[in-house]
Design an enzyme around this catalytic site. Sequence first.
Site, PDB file in Angstrom:
ATOM      1  N   GLN A 180      30.545  37.840  42.837  1.00 41.28           N
ATOM      2  CA  GLN A 180      30.323  39.122  43.495  1.00 41.28           C
ATOM      3  C   GLN A 180      29.171  39.919  42.906  1.00 41.28           C
ATOM      4  O   GLN A 180      28.692  40.863  43.531  1.00 41.28           O
ATOM      5  CB  GLN A 180      31.612  39.950  43.449  1.00 41.28           C
ATOM      6  CG  GLN A 180      32.721  39.366  44.316  1.00 41.28           C
ATOM      7  CD  GLN A 180      33.986  40.181  44.253  1.00 41.28           C
ATOM      8  OE1 GLN A 180      34.863  39.922  43.437  1.00 41.28           O
ATOM      9  NE2 GLN A 180      34.108  41.175  45.115  1.00 41.28           N
TER      10      GLN A 180
ATOM     11  N   HIS B 200      37.640  32.701  40.204  1.00 43.07           N
ATOM     12  CA  HIS B 200      37.745  33.916  41.006  1.00 43.07           C
ATOM     13  C   HIS B 200      37.163  33.638  42.395  1.00 43.07           C
ATOM     14  O   HIS B 200      36.085  34.127  42.747  1.00 43.07           O
ATOM     15  CB  HIS B 200      37.016  35.075  40.315  1.00 43.07           C
ATOM     16  CG  HIS B 200      37.401  36.429  40.830  1.00 43.07           C
ATOM     17  ND1 HIS B 200      37.786  37.461  40.002  1.00 43.07           N
ATOM     18  CD2 HIS B 200      37.464  36.930  42.082  1.00 43.07           C
ATOM     19  CE1 HIS B 200      38.055  38.540  40.724  1.00 43.07           C
ATOM     20  NE2 HIS B 200      37.857  38.236  41.999  1.00 43.07           N
TER      21      HIS B 200
ATOM     22  N   ASN C 115      42.355  33.993  39.630  1.00 42.42           N
ATOM     23  CA  ASN C 115      42.434  35.333  40.195  1.00 42.42           C
ATOM     24  C   ASN C 115      43.016  35.277  41.601  1.00 42.42           C
ATOM     25  O   ASN C 115      42.502  34.565  42.471  1.00 42.42           O
ATOM     26  CB  ASN C 115      41.048  35.980  40.277  1.00 42.42           C
ATOM     27  CG  ASN C 115      41.124  37.368  40.913  1.00 42.42           C
ATOM     28  OD1 ASN C 115      41.518  38.326  40.271  1.00 42.42           O
ATOM     29  ND2 ASN C 115      40.773  37.471  42.196  1.00 42.42           N
ATOM     30  N   GLU C 116      44.096  36.008  41.800  1.00 39.02           N
ATOM     31  CA  GLU C 116      44.693  36.210  43.120  1.00 39.02           C
ATOM     32  C   GLU C 116      44.778  34.936  43.964  1.00 39.02           C
ATOM     33  O   GLU C 116      44.294  34.889  45.099  1.00 39.02           O
ATOM     34  CB  GLU C 116      43.909  37.277  43.883  1.00 39.02           C
ATOM     35  CG  GLU C 116      43.937  38.631  43.228  1.00 39.02           C
ATOM     36  CD  GLU C 116      43.233  39.716  44.025  1.00 39.02           C
ATOM     37  OE1 GLU C 116      43.464  40.898  43.726  1.00 39.02           O
ATOM     38  OE2 GLU C 116      42.450  39.374  44.939  1.00 39.02           O
TER      39      GLU C 116
END
Length: 429
Positions: free
Chosen positions: A18, A112, A156-157
């Site tokens: 990101q 991620h 992550n998630e």
Amino acid sequence: MKSEKAALKFGVATASAQIEGGAVGSNWNHYSNAGKIRDHSNIRRATDHWNRYEEDIELLDELGIRYYRMSVEWARIEPQEGQWNPEAIAHYRREIQLMRDRGIEVLLTLYHFSHPQWFEDRGAFTRKENIPIFLRFVEYTVEALGDLIPAYCTLNEPNVYAVNCFLFGEWLNEEKKLFKTLRVMSIFASIHLLSYTKIHEIYRQRQWGEVKVSLALHLRCFTPEKDNFIDRAGAKLYDRLFQSDFFRAITSGHFPFPLRNFSGLKSGCYLDAIAINYYSRGMVHAFRHYDQKGVPHNDLGWEIYPEGLIQSAENLYNICPLPIMITENGCCDQDDRFRPRFIYEHVRLLEGSSLPITHYYHWCFVDNFEWKEGERPRFGLVACDYETQKRSLKKSALMYRELIRQGSTSQDIYETYVQGLEYPMDEPD
């Protein structure tokens, strides 16, 4: 005599894909190049952190931040299957060492949402045969960086990745298949167990000392629309399938049906701390999940419901009583109109909780590429002009600096930064 609760440790969180930018041959590069991003931006720009990390670390230091959650980009480290890139590892070592020199402690996320396109072409996390490929990446990365890292999030998630890609049809694979979604979640849970075991094994062999290993799980506070049997049952089912059963699997090695254990490991403890990413809640009517109208919301339409953070943390703590980190909490606020209030209210609740909450990582440090939404949403404490890549501190960054300096919320912080700020409101249906 009851001991006094320790003060929260305030940090910020980011993700490599990101913020770093670059055409690195990842699944998100491939998806962006196909024109799938809503605002027609491309992840290869992002905030150019790969080239500007020194400038960003200066800003971290200026804000007094001493806890930083970041991830590494698998597609940089292993650009071709089985071919490692020592220059990428050297870059990450320089970045992490520079933070250590400034007294900034890194919580490293190994995955991620972003992986090499060659891994995607092999079926990625839909095939249990690919688990050893991911573990090879974990082993290589931890061996290369571990002497600098005291704590990890393996994934992550994974629940968000699974449902967005394979249930809602929103991201990447754009499928709507419940059984595939559950299989991907099972593979992710199995990967965590194996990664947890491998990381601890490496640290023991290398005599690097204590290491904490967790997994950043996205939590939604599922609330029955009405206090009746069917709405309560619907909310419980959503909670089980999206988060609670997955959490039971990664803490104990026991996989509740319909999850399956592909790790080959037996029951045991596979988590050193609870790591929670929390943003909002969802209402449940019968077996339909929706975002409530007529309530405070952020600029993506997500309800702002601070109480859900504590409720979610209590639910996990009741399953497995471990120390708790809030590894993501933040809001999309394009003009920084209400972010100070959002932070203040969530932190205030954490301070008043009896739960053993140790860290609060605000999402995010700098405005970044928000996956399918692209560059439009603004979550950062630091503003980024994508055209010039110029950074500037927002009012919320100044408040966060003062929060770190004082070590807790206070009346003067409230009066200076929060008082008078109002949340946007949806019109009720």
